[in-house]
Design a protein around this motif. Sequence first.
Motif, short mmCIF file in Angstrom:
data_model
loop_
_atom_site.label_atom_id
_atom_site.label_comp_id
_atom_site.label_asym_id
_atom_site.label_seq_id
_atom_site.Cartn_x
_atom_site.Cartn_y
_atom_site.Cartn_z
N ALA A 1 10.62 178.46 127.90
CA ALA A 1 10.92 179.53 126.94
C ALA A 1 9.97 179.54 125.76
N ASN A 2 9.48 178.35 125.34
CA ASN A 2 8.61 178.34 124.17
C ASN A 2 7.21 178.84 124.47
N GLN A 3 6.95 179.22 125.73
CA GLN A 3 5.65 179.79 126.08
C GLN A 3 5.60 181.30 125.83
N MET A 4 6.70 181.85 125.38
CA MET A 4 6.75 183.29 125.11
C MET A 4 5.62 183.78 124.20
N PRO A 5 5.38 183.16 123.05
CA PRO A 5 4.31 183.66 122.19
C PRO A 5 2.94 183.64 122.86
N GLU A 6 2.66 182.58 123.65
CA GLU A 6 1.37 182.51 124.32
C GLU A 6 1.25 183.57 125.40
N LEU A 7 2.36 183.84 126.10
CA LEU A 7 2.35 184.92 127.09
C LEU A 7 2.07 186.26 126.41
N LYS A 8 2.72 186.48 125.27
CA LYS A 8 2.60 187.76 124.58
C LYS A 8 1.15 188.03 124.16
N LYS A 9 0.39 186.99 123.87
CA LYS A 9 -1.00 187.16 123.48
C LYS A 9 -1.83 187.79 124.59
N ASN A 10 -1.33 187.70 125.82
CA ASN A 10 -2.11 188.14 126.98
C ASN A 10 -1.65 189.45 127.58
N ALA B 1 13.56 178.28 111.78
CA ALA B 1 13.82 179.54 112.49
C ALA B 1 13.89 180.72 111.53
N GLU B 2 14.46 180.48 110.36
CA GLU B 2 14.58 181.56 109.37
C GLU B 2 13.23 182.03 108.86
N ALA B 3 12.23 181.16 108.96
CA ALA B 3 10.90 181.49 108.46
C ALA B 3 9.99 182.08 109.54
N VAL B 4 10.44 182.06 110.79
CA VAL B 4 9.61 182.58 111.89
C VAL B 4 9.50 184.10 111.81
N THR B 5 8.29 184.61 111.97
CA THR B 5 8.07 186.06 111.94
C THR B 5 7.59 186.59 113.30
N ASP B 6 7.07 185.74 114.15
CA ASP B 6 6.55 186.16 115.46
C ASP B 6 7.72 186.67 116.32
N PRO B 7 7.69 187.94 116.75
CA PRO B 7 8.79 188.49 117.55
C PRO B 7 9.03 187.73 118.85
N ALA B 8 7.96 187.28 119.49
CA ALA B 8 8.11 186.56 120.75
C ALA B 8 8.80 185.22 120.52
N MET B 9 8.43 184.53 119.45
CA MET B 9 9.09 183.26 119.15
C MET B 9 10.53 183.50 118.73
N LYS B 10 10.78 184.59 118.00
CA LYS B 10 12.16 184.93 117.62
C LYS B 10 13.02 185.12 118.87
N SER C 1 12.51 183.80 121.83
CA SER C 1 12.69 182.49 122.45
C SER C 1 13.77 181.69 121.73
N ILE C 2 13.75 181.72 120.39
CA ILE C 2 14.75 180.99 119.61
C ILE C 2 16.14 181.58 119.84
N ALA C 3 16.22 182.90 119.89
CA ALA C 3 17.51 183.56 120.10
C ALA C 3 18.11 183.16 121.44
N MET C 4 17.26 183.10 122.50
CA MET C 4 17.77 182.71 123.81
C MET C 4 18.24 181.26 123.78
N GLU C 5 17.46 180.39 123.12
CA GLU C 5 17.82 178.97 123.04
C GLU C 5 19.15 178.81 122.29
#
Length: 448
Positions: free
Chosen positions: A298-307, A378-387, A389-393
């Motif tokens: 799940a934490n690979q979401m941001p890296e996937l989104k870059k592509n 988590a409250e400081a995260v701004t990246d939608p993809a990471m958000k 991932s955190i929401a699913m976790e």
Amino acid sequence: MHPASSPTADTPTTRGHRTPFLRHRLLRGLAAVAVALPLVFGAAACAEDEKSTDPDAPVELSIFWWGGEARANLTEQALALYTQKHPNVTFKKTWQANQGYFDKLATLTAGGDPPDIFQIDDNYLTEYASRKTTLDLTPYKDDKLLDVSKFPESLWQYGVVDGKLAGVAFGENTQGMVYNKTLLQKNGLPEPTTGMSWDELITWAENVAKKTKVPGTMDPSADYKAFWVWLRQQGKDLYQGKELGFTAEDVTKWFELWKGARDRGATPTPDVIHEGNSTDITKQLVVTGKAATSFVWANQMPELKKNTKDELGVVAYPGDPSAQWARASMYFSVFRNSKHKDIAVDVINFLANDPDAGKILGTDRGLPSNLDVRKAVAEAVTDPAMKASIAMEDELTAKFGKSPQVPLKGHSKVRSELTKAAENAQYGRQTPAQAAAAFVDACKAAIA
């Protein structure tokens, strides 16, 4: 290998930082060093570390991790913060890319020059623990000198090997099925949901393929993560004690499930499936446009989104989500014969639990293990993809099942043999039953 430089950290605060072990040790030493230490840790626990009663004696700890420039910078900043709070402790920092890291670690340990603190993952933790390379951290945990009270219980327990705590989980992760939300919305198709069965996923993927001409799902039969979750949903496991937790019949059922999916057009052709079997995140089919879903961490979401320019979504793997668990994305371990065991443990405790260190490290190694630190990060995260991932976790936290045992020595070989066997079935070189039998034989040899 890339030597790390030492950046300047911001002035630290002491908010949330419990009494350092170094200060605690001095007080004990003044009272009864010779008597207290054996009672607390056992006669052989920390003798090397306790020769000096001077808490200000200079100490240099070596620390080794894998990762890129960004991880190096963050880790250096957090270590600099520790040094600011403990000016006598400095660090010899070494890091490199993941490729070749474990070869280098093996060379260092075999050559008698291992780092005091080193990063490790669940592919190798059992191997290093069984060779008595890792320090048993259980006494430190029991005495609250290593505080895991704010960790999810299944997360810190995923560092226990043969009853000994061999590594501290540094980041939580879990399995995630990432899907192309843009493709589905554009074609008026429903999104996959957590809790859908494997059969429901395949039917859904078949419908996606018919409507969009894009196969609905990658074929994850070569993916050990997917196979592992599926096994746990069948009441089995990847490992059981010192043996495999599954039979050739289990593997046959798994391979046959995906043969049926391929026959229905729910997955791509074998050549494209082979591309998806790559561990390179940039080649996952959900971002190359060759399938609507990919099975990843799940934490690979941001890296996937870059592509990809498309919007992505993430849900749990199909089936009962309680088969998933709070997996340690990686660990920090302490070398068993380090001359500064106690201080090394205190450093790990600081990196895991100090709020300011947590803010620096962020989500680079996964979601922070300490739930209080995680909430602040988590409250400081701004990246939608990471958000996402955190929401699913967060959604799965209450549904996670008990963590499995840490994989056995030979786990990396088991993973590669699964890819080999699955591809033999995918290409039709062997029947599912033949490929399964060969896989089980190879696994037994790998863990022997």
